[in-house]
Design a protein around this motif. Structure first.
Motif, mmCIF file in Angstrom:
data_model
loop_
_atom_site.group_PDB
_atom_site.id
_atom_site.type_symbol
_atom_site.label_atom_id
_atom_site.label_comp_id
_atom_site.label_asym_id
_atom_site.label_seq_id
_atom_site.Cartn_x
_atom_site.Cartn_y
_atom_site.Cartn_z
ATOM 1 N N ASN A 1 -14.028 10.189 4.808
ATOM 2 C CA ASN A 1 -13.207 8.979 4.904
ATOM 3 C C ASN A 1 -12.346 8.773 3.665
ATOM 4 O O ASN A 1 -11.201 8.329 3.762
ATOM 5 N N VAL A 2 -12.883 9.108 2.497
ATOM 6 C CA VAL A 2 -12.102 8.994 1.263
ATOM 7 C C VAL A 2 -10.921 9.956 1.284
ATOM 8 O O VAL A 2 -9.796 9.605 0.910
ATOM 9 N N VAL A 3 -11.161 11.185 1.740
ATOM 10 C CA VAL A 3 -10.087 12.182 1.834
ATOM 11 C C VAL A 3 -9.017 11.721 2.816
ATOM 12 O O VAL A 3 -7.808 11.789 2.527
ATOM 13 N N ARG A 4 -9.443 11.235 3.973
ATOM 14 C CA ARG A 4 -8.489 10.764 4.974
ATOM 15 C C ARG A 4 -7.661 9.598 4.441
ATOM 16 O O ARG A 4 -6.435 9.558 4.619
ATOM 17 N N GLY A 5 -8.322 8.653 3.816
ATOM 18 C CA GLY A 5 -7.595 7.503 3.275
ATOM 19 C C GLY A 5 -6.580 7.911 2.219
ATOM 20 O O GLY A 5 -5.457 7.390 2.196
ATOM 21 N N THR A 6 -6.939 8.865 1.374
ATOM 22 C CA THR A 6 -6.028 9.327 0.331
ATOM 23 C C THR A 6 -4.794 9.987 0.926
ATOM 24 O O THR A 6 -3.658 9.747 0.475
ATOM 25 N N VAL A 7 -4.987 10.818 1.955
ATOM 26 C CA VAL A 7 -3.858 11.500 2.595
ATOM 27 C C VAL A 7 -2.872 10.495 3.174
ATOM 28 O O VAL A 7 -1.650 10.604 2.976
ATOM 29 N N TRP A 8 -3.373 9.486 3.872
ATOM 30 C CA TRP A 8 -2.478 8.520 4.526
ATOM 31 C C TRP A 8 -1.816 7.585 3.509
ATOM 32 O O TRP A 8 -0.682 7.140 3.723
ATOM 33 N N ILE A 9 -2.489 7.300 2.407
ATOM 34 C CA ILE A 9 -1.862 6.481 1.361
ATOM 35 C C ILE A 9 -0.695 7.240 0.738
ATOM 36 O O ILE A 9 0.390 6.678 0.517
ATOM 37 N N ILE A 10 -0.899 8.535 0.472
ATOM 38 C CA ILE A 10 0.184 9.347 -0.096
ATOM 39 C C ILE A 10 1.350 9.441 0.886
ATOM 40 O O ILE A 10 2.521 9.341 0.496
ATOM 41 N N ALA A 11 1.043 9.626 2.175
ATOM 42 C CA ALA A 11 2.101 9.703 3.185
ATOM 43 C C ALA A 11 2.897 8.401 3.243
ATOM 44 O O ALA A 11 4.131 8.410 3.363
ATOM 45 N N LEU A 12 2.196 7.272 3.140
ATOM 46 C CA LEU A 12 2.878 5.974 3.157
ATOM 47 C C LEU A 12 3.796 5.816 1.946
ATOM 48 O O LEU A 12 4.936 5.351 2.073
ATOM 49 N N LEU A 13 3.317 6.233 0.788
ATOM 50 C CA LEU A 13 4.134 6.119 -0.423
ATOM 51 C C LEU A 13 5.395 6.978 -0.332
ATOM 52 O O LEU A 13 6.453 6.610 -0.856
ATOM 53 N N MET A 14 5.288 8.120 0.368
ATOM 54 C CA MET A 14 6.420 9.033 0.463
ATOM 55 C C MET A 14 7.546 8.499 1.352
ATOM 56 O O MET A 14 8.709 8.889 1.193
ATOM 57 N N ILE A 15 7.209 7.619 2.295
ATOM 58 C CA ILE A 15 8.251 7.112 3.197
ATOM 59 C C ILE A 15 8.694 5.694 2.849
ATOM 60 O O ILE A 15 9.563 5.132 3.519
ATOM 61 N N LEU A 16 8.110 5.112 1.821
ATOM 62 C CA LEU A 16 8.482 3.743 1.461
ATOM 63 C C LEU A 16 9.967 3.627 1.108
ATOM 64 O O LEU A 16 10.667 2.738 1.607
ATOM 65 N N GLN A 17 10.443 4.527 0.243
ATOM 66 C CA GLN A 17 11.828 4.446 -0.207
ATOM 67 C C GLN A 17 12.830 4.767 0.900
ATOM 68 O O GLN A 17 13.729 3.967 1.183
ATOM 69 N N PRO A 18 12.697 5.917 1.606
ATOM 70 C CA PRO A 18 13.698 6.254 2.621
ATOM 71 C C PRO A 18 13.651 5.377 3.869
ATOM 72 O O PRO A 18 14.660 5.200 4.542
#
Length: 260
Positions: free
Chosen positions: A63-80
């Motif tokens: 669950n920690v690994v999954r949460g980290t992956v989706w948090i990084i993905a969210l941060l990557m699309i925030l700006q565009p």
């Protein structure tokens, strides 16, 4: 219509408001697919790594690994997509971290507690434990709580923070599968013969549900004018409830001439 004209039309479309919206939707969809693929790969690698490192393979790590992956993905699309700079968001969250931590104090405590339990190997899935009056087998340790399944088949959910602050008794497998039945022999009967008959009747009643590694034991506990009190100990398969096993033995002993 030439290729140049078509290319120009596509470029014009994506410059329009609708085109910009479609482009953002496509970016979100692509990022979601990529994140899902990365999540599956990292999840598999995490499980394999835990097995090699002899660390309990509980869902909390996954669950920690999954949460980290989706948090990084969210941060990557925030700006565009949303026009929000990741650094600005992180700074804002940092300023509000005190308020958030107070509101999520219990959740954070459970998360830290679960990680502590797993890293220190205090308990792991498969262990038999007794905690706060609950006895059963640990089936999973998640980011919030630990699931313990008792011999009735009930799944008891215990918050990780409670496990860290409570006394935990780890039970041997043999003891976890053992139950007992108290009976009284008639005064004056042949105790040795009666005990042998009780063992035979119990073994026959339990059949294949009995643990083949442990024989039925009959122990005399007290004697008096009303007869001899004995305890019958027998081990049963984890798939069988103690109540069902005890019921089978009681029915097998019903009406025995040596019982008071």
């Amino acid at each position: 219509m030439g290729v140049g004209t078509m290319t120009a039309d596509v470029a014009t479309f994506f410059k329009s408001d609708l085109g910009v919206l479609v482009g953002k939707v496509i970016l979100v969809a692509v990022m979601a697919v990529v994140a899902r693929c990365v999540e599956r790969v990292l999840t598999r690698m995490t499980r394999e790594g835990l097995e090699k490192a002899d660390v309990p393979n509980a869902s909390i790590f996954v669950n920690v690994v999954r949460g980290t992956v989706w948090i990084i993905a969210l941060l990557m699309i925030l700006q565009p997509v949303f026009g929000v700079a990741p650094n600005a968001l992180i700074t804002s969250l940092g300023a509000a971290s005190i308020a958030v931590s107070l509101g999520l104090q219990t959740t954070i405590s459970n998360l830290v507690g679960g990680l502590t339990l797993m890293v220190t190997k205090t308990i792991k899935p498969g262990d038999y434990i007794t905690v706060n009056g609950i006895t059963g087998q640990v089936t999973d340790v998640s980011w919030r709580d630990t699931t313990v399944r008792d011999r009735l088949g009930n799944a008891v959910v215990v918050p990780n923070s409670q496990l860290n602050s409570s006394a935990i008794t780890k039970i041997a497998v043999r003891q976890a599968n053992m139950t007992s039945l108290d009976v009284t022999l008639k005064a004056g009967c042949d105790v040795a013969d009666a005990c042998a008959k009780i063992r035979e009747a119990a073994d026959k009643a339990l059949g294949r549900t009995a643990d083949p590694a442990s024989a039925t034991r009959v122990v005399c506990t007290a004697t008096g004018s009303d007869g001899t009190k004995v305890s019958v100990y027998f081990d049963v398969d984890p798939s069988v409830t103690f109540q069902a096993a005890t019921d089978a033995v009681v029915r097998a002993l019903e009406g025995a001439s040596y019982l008071a």
